[in-house]
Enzyme design. Structure first.
Site, short mmCIF file in Angstrom:
data_model
loop_
_atom_site.label_atom_id
_atom_site.label_comp_id
_atom_site.label_asym_id
_atom_site.label_seq_id
_atom_site.Cartn_x
_atom_site.Cartn_y
_atom_site.Cartn_z
N THR A 248 8.81 -1.33 -5.41
CA THR A 248 8.24 -1.28 -6.75
C THR A 248 9.55 -0.32 -7.31
OG1 THR A 248 6.02 -0.99 -6.47
CG2 THR A 248 6.82 -0.08 -8.64
N VAL A 277 -3.73 -7.35 -8.56
CA VAL A 277 -3.07 -6.26 -9.41
C VAL A 277 -3.27 -4.96 -8.68
CG1 VAL A 277 -2.71 -5.15 -11.66
CG2 VAL A 277 -3.39 -7.43 -11.49
N GLY A 278 -1.94 -4.07 -8.77
CA GLY A 278 -1.82 -2.85 -8.02
C GLY A 278 -1.80 -2.08 -8.98
N ASP A 279 -1.05 -0.61 -8.75
CA ASP A 279 -1.30 0.38 -9.57
C ASP A 279 -0.23 0.15 -11.05
OD1 ASP A 279 0.95 0.54 -7.64
OD2 ASP A 279 1.17 2.71 -7.78
N THR A 299 5.58 4.63 -6.54
CA THR A 299 5.81 3.63 -5.56
C THR A 299 5.13 3.77 -4.36
OG1 THR A 299 7.72 4.44 -4.67
CG2 THR A 299 8.25 3.15 -6.42
N GLY A 300 4.67 2.67 -3.77
CA GLY A 300 3.79 2.79 -2.46
C GLY A 300 2.42 1.99 -2.63
N1 GLY Z 1 2.81 -0.10 -5.84
C1 GLY Z 1 3.03 -1.38 -6.00
C2 GLY Z 1 1.98 -2.14 -5.45
O1 GLY Z 1 0.81 -1.72 -4.80
O2 GLY Z 1 1.48 -3.06 -6.10
#
Ligand code: GLY
Length: 421
Positions: A248, A277-279, A299-300
């Site tokens: 990210t 969908v992530g964070d 990120t992560g």
């Molecule tokens: N941090 C990016 C995701 O988990 O999609």
């Protein structure tokens, strides 16, 4: 090119040193890093203007900083940074060339917050549009909404003039195929019985575990070669199969007047389920900016960050008096708390936060140190001088691949911590 088992495994298993640790030992580890090795103010006091971002934005900071210094808007400056990796087909963590979902389709997420006008925009699960960070800004500026997802977001982007394009590069397609074939003992992907190179996947139960690793890596090497992955990129490709990345890019920018903005963009977790969908597009998780306080991004492991509303937690912590470093460490401890300090699980989680306070003070923090010595987690900074700095880690070592390989790693293989690019 052959990969040394010791060298390869080192990257994946360095963190497994901690696998058997309990919560008590975790506390001891924390002390080792955060009390003994970290200066009171490792990132200095900060100054304005300043831009911070994750490591993959470092090459785009000069242009963005000149733009900001010349009076450019803070959000536009941050977007200049993240657009670079979005446009770069060789950055497989965002935009064009991002690693796809399990069906081989690239789906992108992004969000932005504009401090001076206290507005936000976000898009999730967008296909066929490269610059989703700019689309999130368009949502902010051209709709009465904050978040659009999926097909609706794509159609909106096209209506706004963004071109539709194929985001799956040849390299990302081959890495995805390598992942499919590697995980295909139970399906019809990969060479079948009729293939002259077909080998029975069963490994005698008596084989030493180190041999299992060796065979596993050899198998990946052969498949990478047969898929046409360039020799110099094979190690990186194999690593992306064994340890699907959540790459990210986040960026926050602060001008000399104290105006501040942030944005985050990603292709999300590699080989995710379609629609995941992530964070990154979640306002308050992947990014949060409050003009009165500061800005933070992540990120992560997106799933973990959503559960602690990481970016919002950090900004609120700073509002209540914590330094950027303390605020970030507190968010990381909430992730640790969600697993009751269980290192067997925390080993599989990686998380970094990038934090910028309104006065220019900043910090980069990570759950794990990363792969020592040459690939620690980093924060990129430009405040007149462009540089990369190590983040401050809560835990020693590096995170572990997921899903885990179903054997215990031999102790002698845990010593090496070479990271394969
Ligand atoms: N941090 C990016 C995701 O988990 O999609």
């Amino acid at each position: 090119m052959s990969i040394s088992r010791r060298g390869f495994l080192g990257s994946a298993v360095a963190a497994s040193l901690a696998t058997t640790l309990d919560a008590q030992r975790l506390n001891a580890q924390e002390k080792t890093i955060s009390a003994n090795s970290v200066p009171a103010n490792p990132f200095g006091t900060g100054k304005r203007p300043i831009i911070i971002c994750s490591k993959n934005g470092v090459n785009y900071l000069d242009d963005a900083f000149a733009f900001l210094k010349g009076g450019g808007d803070t959000l536009d400056a941050a977007l200049r940074v993240v657009k670079g990796p979005e446009d770069d087909p060789n950055d497989d963590s965002v935009g064009l060339g991002g690693l796809p979902n399990e069906e081989g389709v690239v789906e992108l997420d992004a969000c932005c917050m504009h401090g001076p006008s206290r507005r936000a925009g976000s898009v999730g699960g967008v296909r066929n549009i490269k610059n989703v960070s700019l689309v999130s800004k368009a949502v902010m500026e051209h709709t009465g909404h904050v978040m659009l997802v999926g097909e609706g977001a794509e159609r909106f982007a096209v209506a706004m003039g963004f071109p539709r394009e194929n985001l799956l590069t040849e390299r990302s397609r081959k890495i995805w195929l390598l992942w499919k074939e590697y995980n295909s003992n139970d399906d019809w992907w990969g060479p079948g019985l009729a293939d002259p190179n077909w080998k029975a996947p069963a490994i005698p139960a008596t084989s030493p575990q180190s041999e299992l690793w060796e065979r596993r890596i050899e198998r990946l090497e052969q498949r990478a070669a047969s898929l046409g992955i360039e020799p110099e990129f094979r190690r990186a490709a194999i690593r992306r199969v064994l340890s699907p990345p959540t790459g990210t890019i986040h960026c926050s920018a602060l001008n000399d007047k104290g105006e501040i903005s942030g944005c985050t963009t990603t292709s999300g977790l590699a080989y995710k389920l379609p629609g995941r969908v992530g964070d990154s597009p979640i306002i308050g998780a992947g990014c949060y900016t409050d003009q009165d306080v500061g800005s933070a991004g992540a990120t992560g492991a997106g799933e973990e960050n959503i559960k602690v509303a990481g970016a919002h937690t950090i900004v609120e912590n700073m509002r209540h008096g914590m330094s950027p470093l303390e605020a970030g460490m507190d968010a990381l401890r909430r992730i640790v708390r969600n697993y009751n300090g269980d290192m067997k699980k925390l080993n599989f989680i990686d998380m970094s936060y990038y934090i910028l306070r309104k006065d220019g003070a900043y910090a980069g923090v990570s759950l794990w140190e990363g792969y020592a010595p040459d690939d620690r987690h980093k924060i990129a900074v430009h405040d007149g001088t462009r540089r990369l700095e190590d983040t401050v880690a809560l835990l020693k070592g590096s995170s572990h691949e997921f899903p885990p390989f179903p054997v215990t790693i031999p102790a002698e293989l845990k010593k090496d911590s070479v990271y394969l690019k």
